[in-house]
Design a protein around this motif. Structure first.
Motif, PDB file in Angstrom:
ATOM      1  N   TYR A 161       0.881  -1.390  -0.110  1.00 22.72           N
ATOM      2  CA  TYR A 161       0.013   0.035  -0.024  1.00 22.72           C
ATOM      3  C   TYR A 161       1.032   1.261   0.008  1.00 22.72           C
ATOM      4  CZ  TYR A 161      -3.603   3.311   1.302  1.00 22.72           C
ATOM      5  OH  TYR A 161      -4.343   4.432   1.398  1.00 22.72           O
ATOM      6  N   LEU A 162       1.962   1.237   0.755  1.00 20.71           N
ATOM      7  CA  LEU A 162       2.798   2.501   0.808  1.00 20.71           C
ATOM      8  C   LEU A 162       3.489   2.741  -0.416  1.00 20.71           C
ATOM      9  CD1 LEU A 162       4.574   1.990   4.275  1.00 20.71           C
ATOM     10  CD2 LEU A 162       2.926   3.636   3.738  1.00 20.71           C
ATOM     11  N   ALA A 163       4.042   1.664  -1.132  1.00 23.89           N
ATOM     12  CA  ALA A 163       4.693   1.625  -2.180  1.00 23.89           C
ATOM     13  C   ALA A 163       3.923   2.432  -3.526  1.00 23.89           C
ATOM     14  CB  ALA A 163       5.339   0.392  -2.766  1.00 23.89           C
ATOM     15  N   THR A 164       2.570   1.637  -3.627  1.00 26.21           N
ATOM     16  CA  THR A 164       1.535   2.226  -4.514  1.00 26.21           C
ATOM     17  C   THR A 164       1.382   3.545  -4.359  1.00 26.21           C
ATOM     18  OG1 THR A 164       1.086  -0.122  -4.563  1.00 26.21           O
ATOM     19  CG2 THR A 164      -0.353   1.665  -5.819  1.00 26.21           C
ATOM     20  N   PRO A 234       1.433   1.531 -18.591  1.00 27.68           N
ATOM     21  CA  PRO A 234       1.666   2.366 -17.248  1.00 27.68           C
ATOM     22  C   PRO A 234       2.950   2.883 -17.452  1.00 27.68           C
ATOM     23  CG  PRO A 234       2.474  -0.137 -17.429  1.00 27.68           C
ATOM     24  CD  PRO A 234       1.723   0.075 -18.689  1.00 27.68           C
ATOM     25  N   THR A 235       3.027   4.275 -16.383  1.00 27.11           N
ATOM     26  CA  THR A 235       4.221   4.798 -16.405  1.00 27.11           C
ATOM     27  C   THR A 235       5.061   4.549 -15.048  1.00 27.11           C
ATOM     28  OG1 THR A 235       3.006   6.649 -15.115  1.00 27.11           O
ATOM     29  CG2 THR A 235       3.256   6.780 -17.695  1.00 27.11           C
ATOM     30  N   ALA A 236       4.578   3.551 -14.207  1.00 23.60           N
ATOM     31  CA  ALA A 236       5.279   3.433 -13.033  1.00 23.60           C
ATOM     32  C   ALA A 236       4.990   1.983 -12.683  1.00 23.60           C
ATOM     33  CB  ALA A 236       4.850   4.063 -11.913  1.00 23.60           C
ATOM     34  N   ALA A 237       5.808   1.227 -11.892  1.00 22.24           N
ATOM     35  CA  ALA A 237       5.628  -0.161 -11.631  1.00 22.24           C
ATOM     36  C   ALA A 237       5.836  -0.337  -9.878  1.00 22.24           C
ATOM     37  CB  ALA A 237       6.403  -0.907 -12.424  1.00 22.24           C
ATOM     38  N   PHE A 238       5.132  -1.405  -9.645  1.00 20.37           N
ATOM     39  CA  PHE A 238       5.400  -1.783  -8.064  1.00 20.37           C
ATOM     40  C   PHE A 238       5.996  -3.392  -8.311  1.00 20.37           C
ATOM     41  CE2 PHE A 238       3.741  -4.349  -4.437  1.00 20.37           C
ATOM     42  CZ  PHE A 238       4.502  -4.149  -3.612  1.00 20.37           C
ATOM     43  N   SER A 239       7.248  -3.539  -7.760  1.00 20.79           N
ATOM     44  CA  SER A 239       7.597  -4.944  -7.840  1.00 20.79           C
ATOM     45  C   SER A 239       7.500  -5.594  -6.595  1.00 20.79           C
ATOM     46  CB  SER A 239       9.217  -4.739  -8.188  1.00 20.79           C
ATOM     47  OG  SER A 239       9.940  -5.953  -8.035  1.00 20.79           O
ATOM     48  N   SER A 240       6.879  -6.752  -6.632  1.00 21.59           N
ATOM     49  CA  SER A 240       6.348  -7.223  -5.292  1.00 21.59           C
ATOM     50  C   SER A 240       7.303  -7.813  -4.615  1.00 21.59           C
ATOM     51  CB  SER A 240       5.299  -8.381  -5.642  1.00 21.59           C
ATOM     52  OG  SER A 240       5.706  -9.538  -6.338  1.00 21.59           O
ATOM     53  N   ASN A 241       8.665  -8.424  -5.246  1.00 21.29           N
ATOM     54  CA  ASN A 241       9.682  -8.877  -4.270  1.00 21.29           C
ATOM     55  C   ASN A 241      11.028  -8.573  -4.804  1.00 21.29           C
ATOM     56  OD1 ASN A 241      10.873 -11.281  -5.783  1.00 21.29           O
ATOM     57  ND2 ASN A 241       8.396 -11.786  -5.636  1.00 21.29           N
ATOM     58  N   ALA A 242      11.937  -8.678  -3.905  1.00 23.07           N
ATOM     59  CA  ALA A 242      13.439  -8.433  -4.325  1.00 23.07           C
ATOM     60  C   ALA A 242      13.940  -9.057  -5.702  1.00 23.07           C
ATOM     61  CB  ALA A 242      14.539  -8.511  -3.220  1.00 23.07           C
ATOM     62  N   ARG A 243      13.522 -10.251  -5.818  1.00 26.24           N
ATOM     63  CA  ARG A 243      14.000 -11.148  -6.955  1.00 26.24           C
ATOM     64  C   ARG A 243      13.476 -10.562  -8.161  1.00 26.24           C
ATOM     65  NH1 ARG A 243      13.038 -17.471  -7.348  1.00 26.24           N
ATOM     66  NH2 ARG A 243      14.830 -17.548  -5.540  1.00 26.24           N
ATOM     67  N   VAL A 244      12.160 -10.326  -8.359  1.00 27.49           N
ATOM     68  CA  VAL A 244      11.637  -9.556  -9.595  1.00 27.49           C
ATOM     69  C   VAL A 244      12.296  -8.266  -9.697  1.00 27.49           C
ATOM     70  CG1 VAL A 244       9.248  -8.581 -10.279  1.00 27.49           C
ATOM     71  CG2 VAL A 244       9.387 -10.560  -9.134  1.00 27.49           C
ATOM     72  N   THR A 245      12.232  -7.315  -8.736  1.00 32.10           N
ATOM     73  CA  THR A 245      13.037  -6.225  -9.062  1.00 32.10           C
ATOM     74  C   THR A 245      14.276  -6.407  -9.632  1.00 32.10           C
ATOM     75  OG1 THR A 245      11.994  -5.342  -6.803  1.00 32.10           O
ATOM     76  CG2 THR A 245      13.838  -3.969  -7.658  1.00 32.10           C
ATOM     77  N   MET A 246      15.286  -7.319  -9.258  1.00 29.17           N
ATOM     78  CA  MET A 246      16.561  -7.514  -9.716  1.00 29.17           C
ATOM     79  C   MET A 246      16.347  -7.956 -11.258  1.00 29.17           C
ATOM     80  SD  MET A 246      19.019  -8.996  -6.850  1.00 29.17           S
ATOM     81  CE  MET A 246      17.906 -10.324  -6.164  1.00 29.17           C
ATOM     82  N   HIS A 247      15.393  -8.812 -11.447  1.00 27.50           N
ATOM     83  CA  HIS A 247      15.192  -9.251 -12.989  1.00 27.50           C
ATOM     84  C   HIS A 247      14.657  -8.137 -13.878  1.00 27.50           C
ATOM     85  CE1 HIS A 247      16.454 -13.495 -12.189  1.00 27.50           C
ATOM     86  NE2 HIS A 247      15.412 -13.829 -11.264  1.00 27.50           N
ATOM     87  N   ALA A 248      13.910  -7.551 -13.327  1.00 24.36           N
ATOM     88  CA  ALA A 248      13.061  -6.302 -13.987  1.00 24.36           C
ATOM     89  C   ALA A 248      13.842  -4.877 -14.127  1.00 24.36           C
ATOM     90  CB  ALA A 248      11.767  -6.139 -13.530  1.00 24.36           C
TER      91      ALA A 248
END
Length: 323
Positions: A161-164, A234-248
């Motif tokens: 919620y905070l991130a979005t 989309p112009t922004a994204a929320f990545s739901s875990n660190a692994r996804v963040t690193m891959h994306a």
């Protein structure tokens, strides 16, 4: 042990006391036994000690992937807690196949552990009930399903919620949700927080913006390309875990997409742009779970709070668009 005792002219019990550094053994007896140990190259038979005691001096840790920064931090924290008490740690990776979880855990539990710290991937844990009768099982990151056991989880819903909300406050009305298939329980809770933030901002949920196949470089690239091709991309994204963040990360950077990830990871603050994250504390989860396992082992009848939710917070860097 009996061979050492015969050579030193003492009882096997005295050999055990010397090996365990009992301060009440006379110095000359200790030296005589120690010399016999060195001469015979004696080391204790751990299997025999386990058989005699009915329990090993080990705590098990089972996580989906020990290379994942989050779970690696959990494992290290468990090891530190156990090491301080002279207890060894047995670590295993479950992988992302729910069918593999049961045979892996059964093999670990058969060693008669003092406790097990588990980050599960399966959706049914009822089969573990007989094991909990004599082995404390502590769940981390994901709560047990159909099983009465302790759990230590972070506040997934509030964190997402905070991130979005932070991205929405930057003026983005089209925010993608990136996830993978290996974190389904936490992903669902984080999706709920994402949806709640959109609703509070008066925005509808567009399911086209939800991507559940971003758990690899190729998968993240495909999902982000699909999102880019939408008429109202989309112009922004929320990545739901660190692994996804690193891959994306690379694809998000190339696209100039603002983003926040759930979970910090090594070098996240050194990348360009530095990555804004919902800062978890996996080491705290590991410490709490390991401590509880040992507490329950030493006091099986004591009462404890079964569910512990650890708060999370937003760490602002550059990837979200903040200066």
């Amino acid at each position: 042990m009996q061979d050492v005792a015969d050579r030193a002219g003492v009882s096997a019990k005295t050999v055990s006391r010397v090996f365990n550094d009992d301060p009440h053994v006379l110095p000359e007896t200790r030296e005589r036994v120690s010399e016999a140990m060195r001469t015979l190259n004696y080391v204790p038979n751990v299997l025999a000690r386990t058989f005699r005691a009915g329990r090993s001096s080990s705590v098990g840790v089972a996580v989906p992937d020990v290379v994942d920064p989050f779970f690696a931090a959990v494992v290290r924290a468990v090891e530190r807690v156990c090491s301080a008490s002279g207890i060894t740690t047995l670590v295993t990776s479950i992988g992302d196949d729910p069918a593999r979880e049961k045979p892996v855990l059964e093999a670990l539990l058969r060693t008669q552990l003092m406790g097990l710290v588990l980050a599960p991937v399966a959706a049914d844990h009822a089969w573990l009930a007989p094991w909990t009768e004599h082995t404390p099982i502590e769940f981390v990151d994901r709560a047990p399903i159909d099983l009465d056991a302790d759990s230590f989880v972070e506040d997934d819903r509030h964190g997402s919620y905070l991130a979005t909300r932070h991205l929405l406050e930057h003026g983005h009305t089209r925010v993608a949700f990136l996830a993978d298939q290996t974190h389904p329980p936490s992903s669902r809770r984080r999706l709920a927080g994402y949806t709640e933030a959109l609703a509070d901002a008066g925005l509808p949920l567009d399911e086209r913006l939800i991507a559940f196949d971003a758990g690899s470089d190729d998968g993240a690239a495909r999902e982000l390309e699909r999102l880019r091709r939408l008429t109202d991309a989309p112009t922004a994204a929320f990545s739901s875990n660190a692994r996804v963040t690193m891959h994306a990360f690379s694809a998000l950077k190339r696209a100039g997409t603002a983003f926040v990830g759930f979970g910090d990871f090594p070098m996240a603050d050194r990348l360009t742009p530095s990555v804004s994250v919902i800062d978890q504390d996996p080491a705290r989860l590991g410490r709490l779970a390991a401590t509880r396992a040992l507490e329950r082992f030493n006091a099986p009848k004591a009462r404890y709070e079964a569910s512990t939710v650890v708060p999370v917070g937003l760490t602002v860097r550059r990837s979200c668009g903040c200066p």
